[in-house]
Design an enzyme around this catalytic site. Sequence first.
Site, short mmCIF file in Angstrom:
data_model
loop_
_atom_site.label_atom_id
_atom_site.label_comp_id
_atom_site.label_asym_id
_atom_site.label_seq_id
_atom_site.Cartn_x
_atom_site.Cartn_y
_atom_site.Cartn_z
N ILE A 1 0.84 -1.21 0.00
CA ILE A 1 0.00 0.00 0.00
C ILE A 1 0.87 1.25 0.00
O ILE A 1 0.93 1.99 -0.98
CB ILE A 1 -0.95 0.00 1.22
CG1 ILE A 1 -1.90 -1.21 1.15
CG2 ILE A 1 -1.76 1.29 1.28
CD1 ILE A 1 -2.74 -1.42 2.39
N CYS A 2 1.55 1.48 1.12
CA CYS A 2 2.25 2.75 1.31
C CYS A 2 3.57 2.84 0.55
O CYS A 2 4.11 3.93 0.40
CB CYS A 2 2.48 2.99 2.80
SG CYS A 2 0.93 3.13 3.72
N LEU A 3 4.08 1.72 0.07
CA LEU A 3 5.24 1.74 -0.81
C LEU A 3 4.81 1.70 -2.27
O LEU A 3 5.31 2.47 -3.10
CB LEU A 3 6.17 0.55 -0.51
CG LEU A 3 7.47 0.48 -1.31
CD1 LEU A 3 8.33 1.73 -1.10
CD2 LEU A 3 8.26 -0.77 -0.96
#
Length: 217
Positions: A119-121
């Site tokens: 998600i955040c990467l």
Amino acid sequence: MNDPKTGLKALLRPEDSILVLIDHQPYQFTNLNSHEPTMIVNNVVGLAKAAKVFDVPTILTTVIEERGGYIIKGLQDVFPEQKPIDRTFINTWEDPKVTDLVKKSGRKQLILAALWTEICLAMPAIQALGEGYDVFIVTDASGGVSAEAHDMAVRRMVQAGAVPVTWLAVAAEWQRDWAREKTAAGLSNVLLEHGGGSGVALAWEMQLLAGAQAAKK
């Protein structure tokens, strides 16, 4: 992409690099299952310390800090003067508070590590690739909710054009030549603290060298 994926220009250079560390916070660690959490802590702090040795600009960012928790102490201690950029955006690359700093730097080798990988990467990596950045994803300083989630995310980002790399490889490419004495000692200290077996071996080598020097006296 600005640089080719092969040849000398494909390697990381401190003067062209910028590092963004995303959401290494308590909430994300509670469901980190792709890696041993202790290893991620060690690796991301080692990566941050290496960036400091090479004067690579580093951006710390969190998501909804008041609920997700402060960034881990080891990272904050590397940059005690820096207040992490707190976001509501899940995708860091949609927050101008972060992207404006990256753009202002003029650097195109974008190095990312995040929790969680899927998600955040993945989101900022894919978006930044579309904007012409050379994106390097530090896979052993990032982690997902499962081994499969991490693996599928890395495959997805590679298909999009990102380059997977580990934190020691990043540091080695920045150093490139042990004759660069300005950073060699600093990097050696980082390896001693965070390099695992490599750090143990380096300490042993230093012990042997010191013994040899003492024997000559």
